[in-house]
Design a protein around this motif. Structure first.
Motif, mmCIF file in Angstrom:
data_model
loop_
_atom_site.group_PDB
_atom_site.id
_atom_site.type_symbol
_atom_site.label_atom_id
_atom_site.label_comp_id
_atom_site.label_asym_id
_atom_site.label_seq_id
_atom_site.Cartn_x
_atom_site.Cartn_y
_atom_site.Cartn_z
ATOM 1 N N ARG A 129 0.856 -1.207 -0.019
ATOM 2 C CA ARG A 129 0.167 0.063 0.066
ATOM 3 C C ARG A 129 0.640 1.216 0.039
ATOM 4 O O ARG A 129 2.028 1.247 0.477
ATOM 5 C CB ARG A 129 -0.846 0.080 1.289
ATOM 6 C CG ARG A 129 -1.830 -0.916 1.413
ATOM 7 C CD ARG A 129 -2.908 -0.613 2.672
ATOM 8 N NE ARG A 129 -3.144 0.695 2.755
ATOM 9 C CZ ARG A 129 -4.608 1.210 2.083
ATOM 10 N NH1 ARG A 129 -5.103 0.355 1.428
ATOM 11 N NH2 ARG A 129 -4.822 2.356 2.323
ATOM 12 N N GLY A 134 3.631 -10.532 1.650
ATOM 13 C CA GLY A 134 2.582 -10.124 0.902
ATOM 14 C C GLY A 134 2.036 -8.731 1.346
ATOM 15 O O GLY A 134 1.037 -8.319 0.745
ATOM 16 N N ARG A 183 4.187 -2.123 3.146
ATOM 17 C CA ARG A 183 3.612 -0.617 2.847
ATOM 18 C C ARG A 183 4.689 0.377 3.040
ATOM 19 O O ARG A 183 5.719 0.150 3.841
ATOM 20 C CB ARG A 183 2.578 -0.626 4.045
ATOM 21 C CG ARG A 183 1.467 -1.795 4.006
ATOM 22 C CD ARG A 183 0.432 -1.801 5.068
ATOM 23 N NE ARG A 183 -0.053 -2.863 5.162
ATOM 24 C CZ ARG A 183 -1.602 -2.688 5.931
ATOM 25 N NH1 ARG A 183 -1.972 -1.650 6.615
ATOM 26 N NH2 ARG A 183 -2.159 -3.816 5.938
ATOM 27 N N TYR A 236 -9.633 -5.061 11.604
ATOM 28 C CA TYR A 236 -10.201 -3.945 10.816
ATOM 29 C C TYR A 236 -9.200 -3.855 9.648
ATOM 30 O O TYR A 236 -9.476 -3.333 8.635
ATOM 31 C CB TYR A 236 -10.046 -2.734 11.745
ATOM 32 C CG TYR A 236 -10.795 -1.612 11.246
ATOM 33 C CD1 TYR A 236 -12.094 -1.392 11.444
ATOM 34 C CD2 TYR A 236 -10.318 -0.534 10.407
ATOM 35 C CE1 TYR A 236 -13.034 -0.475 10.977
ATOM 36 C CE2 TYR A 236 -10.832 0.463 10.165
ATOM 37 C CZ TYR A 236 -11.989 0.514 10.149
ATOM 38 O OH TYR A 236 -12.621 1.668 9.694
ATOM 39 N N ASP A 237 -7.766 -3.829 9.834
ATOM 40 C CA ASP A 237 -6.982 -3.623 8.886
ATOM 41 C C ASP A 237 -7.130 -4.583 7.578
ATOM 42 O O ASP A 237 -7.135 -4.330 6.523
ATOM 43 C CB ASP A 237 -5.563 -3.775 9.586
ATOM 44 C CG ASP A 237 -4.471 -3.507 8.272
ATOM 45 O OD1 ASP A 237 -4.033 -2.257 8.214
ATOM 46 O OD2 ASP A 237 -4.186 -4.629 7.702
ATOM 47 N N THR A 275 -10.341 -3.614 5.854
ATOM 48 C CA THR A 275 -10.713 -2.207 5.242
ATOM 49 C C THR A 275 -9.473 -2.065 4.249
ATOM 50 O O THR A 275 -9.614 -1.187 3.304
ATOM 51 C CB THR A 275 -10.773 -1.122 6.144
ATOM 52 O OG1 THR A 275 -9.591 -1.110 6.927
ATOM 53 C CG2 THR A 275 -11.935 -1.231 7.169
ATOM 54 N N GLN A 276 -8.253 -2.461 4.474
ATOM 55 C CA GLN A 276 -7.116 -1.929 3.691
ATOM 56 C C GLN A 276 -5.745 -2.718 3.488
ATOM 57 O O GLN A 276 -5.107 -2.379 2.427
ATOM 58 C CB GLN A 276 -6.472 -0.810 4.318
ATOM 59 C CG GLN A 276 -6.070 -0.831 5.634
ATOM 60 C CD GLN A 276 -5.354 0.616 5.865
ATOM 61 O OE1 GLN A 276 -5.271 1.601 5.200
ATOM 62 N NE2 GLN A 276 -4.497 0.478 6.670
ATOM 63 N N ALA A 277 -6.044 -4.022 4.046
ATOM 64 C CA ALA A 277 -4.693 -4.873 3.688
ATOM 65 C C ALA A 277 -4.830 -5.197 2.110
ATOM 66 O O ALA A 277 -5.772 -5.569 1.506
ATOM 67 C CB ALA A 277 -4.796 -6.189 4.596
ATOM 68 N N PRO A 278 -3.415 -5.299 1.659
ATOM 69 C CA PRO A 278 -3.212 -5.647 0.126
ATOM 70 C C PRO A 278 -3.683 -7.276 0.005
ATOM 71 O O PRO A 278 -3.922 -8.053 1.202
ATOM 72 C CB PRO A 278 -2.022 -5.502 -0.322
ATOM 73 C CG PRO A 278 -1.311 -5.584 1.221
ATOM 74 C CD PRO A 278 -2.134 -4.934 2.147
ATOM 75 N N LYS A 279 -4.230 -7.809 -1.042
ATOM 76 C CA LYS A 279 -4.655 -9.048 -1.419
ATOM 77 C C LYS A 279 -3.762 -10.076 -0.641
ATOM 78 O O LYS A 279 -4.270 -10.901 0.105
ATOM 79 C CB LYS A 279 -4.869 -9.212 -2.615
ATOM 80 C CG LYS A 279 -5.968 -8.766 -3.269
ATOM 81 C CD LYS A 279 -6.405 -9.634 -4.633
ATOM 82 C CE LYS A 279 -7.786 -9.213 -5.242
ATOM 83 N NZ LYS A 279 -7.861 -7.684 -5.509
ATOM 84 N N GLU A 280 -2.564 -9.896 -1.112
ATOM 85 C CA GLU A 280 -1.416 -10.871 -0.860
ATOM 86 C C GLU A 280 -1.085 -11.060 0.884
ATOM 87 O O GLU A 280 -0.669 -11.930 1.032
ATOM 88 C CB GLU A 280 -0.356 -10.869 -1.728
ATOM 89 C CG GLU A 280 -0.494 -11.102 -2.883
ATOM 90 C CD GLU A 280 0.592 -10.902 -3.999
ATOM 91 O OE1 GLU A 280 1.815 -10.989 -3.462
ATOM 92 O OE2 GLU A 280 0.527 -10.658 -5.279
ATOM 93 N N ALA A 281 -1.630 -10.079 1.603
ATOM 94 C CA ALA A 281 -1.414 -10.049 3.091
ATOM 95 C C ALA A 281 -2.328 -11.063 3.521
ATOM 96 O O ALA A 281 -2.055 -11.608 4.598
ATOM 97 C CB ALA A 281 -1.596 -8.920 3.629
ATOM 98 N N GLY A 336 -1.249 -14.901 5.335
ATOM 99 C CA GLY A 336 -0.170 -14.806 6.271
ATOM 100 C C GLY A 336 -1.092 -14.080 7.648
ATOM 101 O O GLY A 336 -0.759 -14.460 9.014
ATOM 102 N N ARG A 337 -1.716 -12.968 7.339
ATOM 103 C CA ARG A 337 -2.558 -12.272 8.457
ATOM 104 C C ARG A 337 -3.508 -13.116 9.203
ATOM 105 O O ARG A 337 -3.546 -12.873 10.351
ATOM 106 C CB ARG A 337 -3.291 -11.005 7.759
ATOM 107 C CG ARG A 337 -3.529 -9.810 9.074
ATOM 108 C CD ARG A 337 -2.446 -9.410 9.784
ATOM 109 N NE ARG A 337 -1.080 -9.036 9.012
ATOM 110 C CZ ARG A 337 -1.016 -8.127 8.099
ATOM 111 N NH1 ARG A 337 -1.916 -7.330 7.943
ATOM 112 N NH2 ARG A 337 0.146 -8.190 7.796
#
Lengths: 514, 514
Positions: A239, A254, A257, B39-40, B43-49, B52-53
């Motif tokens: 991001r 992945g 930021r 929340y992250d 709302t905003q984590a990129p696709k590839e995150a 793992g997240r």
């Protein structure tokens, strides 16, 4: 009980290794978590969230520290270091054990209460530093800095050192780096950059007012996004946001930021900080997946990391070849500012060299002098040759000596950087080392990539990214900075590449005689 | 060792209490952390995150579960419950001990391996449910749901129950609620809402195409922001973002965030979901600071929470008085859509009642029938009177009976909600209870706030918010739902207020005879 019986009777390497890996993975989860909390706080948390959130970050960081100094981890590390088990470990496991052991041994040498006291001190010191900077009053910060220096001197004693005590602190950020090496490389910089800066200071400056007219924030963001895509930053795995100070953070493979800041009257800030942080991000996005979820899944050192941000920002992003491709787009997006400015004029404007007081605003050339000053002062402080109370005068004297200017007050002088309030002694040199590594690497790239400049002019930046991925990024922390630079360039760090590059580039920009 | 000596010899309530509070604070820090990660991600984590997240969230959630079932916590809870210490505790401490003890005892009754198995099952089940819904194929989800139901039946046995086994599950979301009460209140709803819905279904529908023309996303966001400020949502202590499904989350007292979704062709979705989530947020933003950093710093139950989102969304946000004040602004911001639409026409359009298949798209009146259906099915499943394999038919039959429509497939029928895949049995009734509480509370508000409607017409919504803060919000979880409603309205839950309100409102909207 069952577990104990098992561990005594049937324990074998894979199972111990497996549990070690799970433990490491848990540590990494905490690290990622603290990263997300931090990023959120810096980019989007509402005002009133801050106080509570800072405490939460403290709690989670403490848990992470406990994990990295636990008996359990110590046990894993010592068992896996036994020759029998060691032989069964692969390259990644071995490096993990080595890295964690180094960290573990360091941490264990500091008594817990001393560490706790230091953490409390530095977190207070950062607030005091902010106030002192606001008031431009070093005296207010002085007692804190004195304690922080004393703590660092004690840490060095506890950790042990060879040669100069500052070596141990340097090693934290750049493994293996010593004062002797630094004195030598900064000697080269001093000898060649200081007179060049002085010579340029006597020249007529190119026109550059057009860089500081009005720039719409959304348009700036669109252009930063465009440039990031061009250098190969993956928005599927990252991001771009806005924050008070630009930074990059690799949360997981992945999710890398970066942030920037859009100044209404200065396009250069968002533009070059985006490319700079984008360089850090390219490193973090292209590490081999075999290192995912381990502490090896990051850059190998501060300086190598910085070499990448600075390579992309300066060696690529401030080059004429780069703008031959992208200047049209910039003109198209900001016709009022650049419509009637030639490429050549623009190129010179973004490469103005000017002695200035503030490090983070410094140009590519004088930047190294800012760092050299901090290095010399830090070394003297830790070595006990300079007292904290005498620091502002020493600071001002060095600025006069190397840059020919004297700060009018502490805010624009000795109080400008946050680093010392957090106890980060040994960190500053990484910035200049990054410049040196970048120049040395570029020298090799030009030899190994046919039509290097032509690729940049054609916008084929993936060629650069792929080369850097193959030689640097993919390895994460598997190789030391020394191994990396030696393997790639065939020699150890040599500052000559940087000063040659600077000399050539800026003599050309300013039409000086060689 | 020192600590042990101390704890045997000089232990006194304040110090034990202090340590207990620190422990609780740590638990809350983990909860807040998981909230930020969630929340992250939404709302905003990129696709590839994501992959793992999700693992990281799992790790942190497991740590939180360990904290809430630890020996250490058990020790605190039992020691603080001793009469001598208990007497020295204040109101907040006592409620904390009670709440945590209830939770602790529940968790301790489930063997750890069983719980682990269940967690794994439900996290798998959610993916399978998604696939099954995509393919509209209940059979694919059936074996998972069978296991989930069986687990819940076992949990109920382990936890124990009085009356109907489903009571124990209801109690998780709405402390003290029983099947007997619910049968009675839903009986009232069935008796009066089902015929009203049928009567309305025979009427001519008001015009409403203008709600579904094109709406710019930025403008929608601006209007949601405007309305949120009007109802008293603090952006200094909160955020509004976009996500696939709207939700609200209270991270800490200074950080309460909500999301919505901007549909290009439907202004009602972002508008009413913003007010709905805003209602949840008002609750979380206005809890007394003496509860900050404890698990009591949240709404007292799902249903009371839902009463607030629904009060603001429907009782306020779909009222004529509200739009008398704000319709002009809406017209101003969307002149193409609303420029030539009268207030009266707009009001009727946002209050259209229509039997439909999808719960989350249902209007204020039929919504309760969607919930009643789920309640009856859940009760039968847990009670063993209905088998999972027969669920789709039972579902369809009830939709025909109560709403006069039959789902064409499982995706639009039994597979539409995520809840069961996560094992959330006993949760659905909260939605309708929320409507009932909201109507009952509004009845009292109108008695206690002079010129209630006039305040809304004048845009003085702070009068409502202040009343709700004084009577509900500030108390957080200090009072039970029963205590709260009794204290405020002088009686226990009475569904008559809801059906009276709905009857009056919709007979007026549709010009039906009373």
């Amino acid at each position: 009980m069952n577990e104990k019986i098992e561990s005594n009777m049937t324990e074998s390497a894979p199972s111990l290794r497996e549990r070690f890996r799970q433990y490491v993975h848990k540590m990494k989860s905490y690290e990622e978590t603290v990263g997300v909390l931090y990023y959120d706080l810096r980019t989007q948390a509402p005002k009133e969230a801050v106080e509570g959130r800072a405490e939460v970050i403290g709690t989670l960081s403490t848990e992470l520290f406990k994990l990295s100094t636990s008996e359990e981890l110590g046990q894993y590390l010592s068992e896996l270091s036994e020759p029998e088990l060691w032989q069964q470990l692969d390259e990644v496991d071995r490096k993990l054990v080595e890295e964690l052991k180094k960290e573990y041994d360091r941490s264990k040498k500091i008594p817990a209460e001393m560490y706790q006291e230091y953490v409390t001190l530095t977190s207070k010191a950062e607030s005091v530093w902010e106030e002192a900077k606001e008031a431009s009053d070093f005296a207010r910060f002085q007692p804190y800095l004195e304690k922080i220096v004393a703590f660092n001197q004690r840490f060095v004693e506890l950790w042990g050192y060879e040669g100069h005590p500052y070596n141990t602190l340097l090693d934290t950020y750049e493994p293996g780096l010593t004062v002797d090496q630094l004195d030598e490389v900064f000697g080269v910089v001093r000898e060649r950059a200081v007179p060049l800066v002085a010579e340029i200071a006597r020249q007529h400056q190119p026109q550059r007012d057009f860089l500081y007219s009005g720039f719409d924030e959304e348009q700036q963001k669109a252009f930063s996004t465009y440039i990031l895509k061009e250098i190969g930053f993956s928005f599927r795995a990252g991001r771009l946001d806005a924050s008070a100070h630009p930074f990059a953070i690799g949360l997981n493979l992945g999710d890398v930021r970066i942030t920037t800041k859009y100044l209404p009257n200065d396009i250069t800030f968002s533009l070059f900080s985006s490319i700079h942080e984008g360089g850090h991000a390219l490193y973090e996005q292209n590490i081999s997946s075999k290192l995912a979820g381990t502490p090896l899944c990051t850059g190998t050192s501060m300086a190598i990391h910085e070499s990448q941000s600075r390579y992309w920002e300066n060696k690529v992003g401030r080059s004429l070849s780069f703008w031959k491709k992208h200047y049209g787009k910039l003109q198209e997006m900001f016709p009022d500012a650049f419509g009637s400015v030639s490429l050549e004029t623009f190129y010179k404007a973004i490469n103005v060299v000017e002695p200035s007081l503030i490090r983070i605003e410094a140009d590519e050339l004088t930047y190294n002098l800012h760092i050299m000053i901090r290095y010399e002062l830090e070394k003297a402080l830790i070595g006990g040759e300079l007292e904290v109370k005498d620091l502002p005068q020493a600071w001002n004297a060095k600025y006069e000596e190397y840059l020919g200017i004297t700060p009018p007050n502490d805010a624009k002088g000795v109080l400008q950087d946050v680093h010392w309030s957090g106890g980060s002694f040994g960190y500053f040199p990484s910035y200049s080392l990054g410049n040196m590594y970048a120049a040395q690497l570029m020298h090799t790239m030009k030899q190994q990539i046919p039509d290097y400049e032509a690729h940049i002019e054609a916008g084929e930046l993936h060629v650069l990214k792929d080369w850097l991925t193959a030689h640097i990024y993919q390895h994460g922390k598997l190789l030391t900075p020394g191994e990396l630079i030696e393997r790639i360039t065939g020699q150890s760090l040599d500052p000559a590449y940087l000063v040659d590059y600077l000399d050539e580039k800026y003599r050309q920009v300013y039409s000086l005689e060689s």
